[in-house]
Scaffold this active site. Structure first.
Site, PDB file in Angstrom:
ATOM      1  N   CYS A 234      13.457  -3.529  -5.244  1.00  0.00           N
ATOM      2  CA  CYS A 234      12.121  -2.536  -5.321  1.00  0.00           C
ATOM      3  C   CYS A 234      12.160  -2.032  -6.816  1.00  0.00           C
ATOM      4  CB  CYS A 234      12.423  -1.277  -4.567  1.00  0.00           C
ATOM      5  SG  CYS A 234      10.905  -0.046  -4.815  1.00  0.00           S
TER       6      CYS A 234
ATOM      7  N   CYS B 241      12.589   1.884  -7.576  1.00  0.00           N
ATOM      8  CA  CYS B 241      13.693   2.609  -7.205  1.00  0.00           C
ATOM      9  C   CYS B 241      14.384   2.891  -8.272  1.00  0.00           C
ATOM     10  CB  CYS B 241      14.577   1.991  -6.151  1.00  0.00           C
ATOM     11  SG  CYS B 241      14.060   2.117  -4.405  1.00  0.00           S
TER      12      CYS B 241
ATOM     13  N   ASN C  33      -3.116   3.310  -3.058  1.00  0.00           N
ATOM     14  CA  ASN C  33      -3.429   2.596  -1.824  1.00  0.00           C
ATOM     15  C   ASN C  33      -2.222   2.613  -0.840  1.00  0.00           C
ATOM     16  OD1 ASN C  33      -5.679   1.578  -3.105  1.00  0.00           O
ATOM     17  ND2 ASN C  33      -4.508  -0.034  -4.269  1.00  0.00           N
TER      18      ASN C  33
ATOM     19  N   HIS D 290       3.878   5.208  -3.925  1.00  0.00           N
ATOM     20  CA  HIS D 290       3.203   5.305  -5.369  1.00  0.00           C
ATOM     21  C   HIS D 290       1.610   5.265  -5.397  1.00  0.00           C
ATOM     22  CE1 HIS D 290       3.156   0.809  -4.561  1.00  0.00           C
ATOM     23  NE2 HIS D 290       2.090   0.837  -5.756  1.00  0.00           N
TER      24      HIS D 290
END
Lengths: 374, 374
Positions: free
Chosen positions: B77, B80, B184, B197
């Site tokens: 990710c 992270c 979103n 996010h």
């Protein structure tokens, strides 16, 4: 220029009173059977339209549509012919092209009193009205596994003639401001019936995009004394970079400011307001170019391209005289494995971001090897 | 009314020169490490904006985004924290809220010459320009499995303060016309990173929806000498039918002409142009009401609701003075198992058809049992 009225359909009624129209190829004779299904009464005026004061747009509220048909098994397809009149929406042993009123309409099929006028939202208060208008389904073929691109020219031209018939009839209704023929193709854009079909919406208002485009065209007429869309078309035809295909009567191109990963606009080379104004040669040319573009679409990726096809039509009302009939095709597929989603920038702000240059997608579509087409 | 400037972030640079800003809760001290990844040079000005003469809208063309990160495994990710500075976009052992320039921006992060002005599309010819502007990513938490709704009030307020900081800084850039903070959330709307996010787009033009709304508000001012959005807010607050929640400083309601199956607008009760104009109490209230609405959203169905959250912000430019800061939240989920797709009517004509009455969804959201909330 030859005038053409197109074929007259054979009319019948479905079990709940909805109208169905059979359009036939030369030599074919429609043979509707009685629709013997025990259908519930149609909901009358279950639709409402509301004016959004923040944007100036009308929104339709059609709560009954929550129960509409959703991905039925193939043997229960409502668009396949039903010789018994007991199974589908089309009570006949076979058909070429058929149009009927949508059982789950976004706009009521009811007719208003003759003096109905959409309220003018001028007093600053919330404004709503009954959702008059009409929603029709058009089945392009009795073949469940066909697609528009697979139709031969004569059959595709029959679809075009059916669109013309519906455009003429629906624009004649005093409550109708715009007739919108369109096709949604592909599960990726939410299509719940795979049988090849399109829809026809007769709105009681101008859709927001049409209103914007007419406003732009009116301003262009004031500033330049020319038609905006004719100028755009001439500009595209003056060079090759975004041309996809076409002939002496019709042009297909990717627009300069395309919003979608795949987007093609098809214009007749002569300005008309809608399909009913085209002559026979122009209709044949439009049909051929449309089939050509759809075939190129399906050659782009290993799977059929999902697309929306939108016929931009205008009435002969003086307020719509700058309108230039054309077809806008768009796809959400941005690669063989990825779709474009309309997220924050597009859905909330109408600000489109595209990952593909219009010139590169035009070149790909232009260079499709005819031998590779399905 | 207390003035507040919010916390100042700690600034650092990523390996390819992009800026990263660490926002910390009281008592926390950001500790950025060197970003040691071998990143390629940033593409300079790989973005272009094109003016659509048919609609009056600008469209951004950002071809390099085709290669952007797409559903990475959880152990890769990019949001992270990475204590080694070798793995993710955030070189730090931990963080509260972080903002950095998007590696795959829709609008170039480059700065134009000081005399850059977006060309005026007046001469009838196709108009394009370099895609100046800035696209930032905002990570709401270092916890990969968090969601905005799961943040406590202090942490959510830190996000709001980070939005305010970015709004102030980006609006100060001469090439920026609008700062759009949005989230979103959910794979159903195409989110490719599940880490909680949002994004911040600084556009060189007004987005089409903002332009429409300002045009409407300017006309309303001429006709009524009042602010359009203040009138809409007062009208909604005068009765209960579409109210969802709120307090003396903030109101959340379903709009009268909602376009989406779930749609909620959150307004401060006092007109301001953007987040930087709100005082400390108003910011605390907005944060609480926003968290309340998001929690209600996730109580509607067995799974978390996919949504888009869009902050409508305006600058202090006189041309934007009628703008009224608010948040618009919308979801494509129309039932536990079904999504609304934007097909022909919506995508091609901007004509929305909704299956749910605004009053019924307001009642469902209003009546959520607090004990049932996750």
């Amino acid at each position: 220029m030859r005038e053409t009225d197109g074929p007259e359909p054979v009319r019948a009624s479905l079990a709940d009173g909805r109208e169905i129209l059979f359009f036939a190829l030369p030599g074919h004779q429609p043979d509707p059977r009685p629709d013997i299904r025990p259908l519930p009464d149609r909901a009358q005026l279950a639709s409402e339209v509301r004016f959004d004061r923040a944007t100036g747009d009308w929104v339709a509220v059609a709560a009954l549509r929550q129960d509409r048909t959703y991905k039925p098994p193939a043997d229960q397809c409502p668009l396949c012919p039903s010789a018994t009149g007991a199974v589908s929406e089309v009570p006949a042993a076979d058909y070429d092209v058929v149009v009927f009123e949508n059982r789950f309409p976004s706009l009521s099929g009811a007719r208003p009193d003759s003096d109905f006028v959409l309220p003018q939202p001028l007093d600053g208060q919330p404004v709503a009205a009954d959702g008059y208008g009409r929603c029709e389904v058009i089945s392009f073929s009795s073949d469940h596994d066909a697609s528009f691109a697979s139709l031969n020219h004569a059959h595709a031209r029959l679809v075009v003639d059916a669109w013309r018939h519906r455009t003429r009839s629906l624009l004649a209704l005093p409550e109708v401001a715009q007739v919108f023929c369109f096709e949604n193709r592909g599960e990726d854009i939410g299509v719940t019936l795979t049988h090849p079909h399109g829809q026809i919406y007769a709105y009681p208002y101008l859709t927001p995009r049409t209103r914007s485009m007419l406003d732009r065209a009116d301003a262009h007429r004031r500033d330049h004394d020319t038609n905006l869309f004719a100028d755009i078309l001439a500009s595209e035809r003056s060079q090759i970079s975004r041309i996809v295909t076409g002939d002496e009567l019709t042009t297909a191109f990717v627009p300069f400011a395309a919003r979608w990963p795949v987007e093609v606009h098809i214009y007749p080379n002569r300005q008309v307001n809608n399909l009913t104004d085209l002559d026979d040669d122009e209709l044949d040319s439009l049909t051929a170019v449309y089939l050509d573009v759809l075939t190129r679409f399906d050659s782009l990726y290993p799977t059929q391209l999902p697309y929306i096809s939108a016929l931009h039509q205008y009435s002969s009302d003086p307020a719509q005289q700058e309108g230039f009939f054309h077809i806008e095709l768009m796809s959400v597929r941005r690669s063989a494995t990825k779709l474009k989603f309309l997220a924050g920038s597009e859905s909330a702000m109408d600000a489109f971001i595209t990952d593909v240059t219009p010139e590169s997608i035009a070149a790909r579509l232009r260079d499709v090897d005819p031998a590779s087409r399905r």
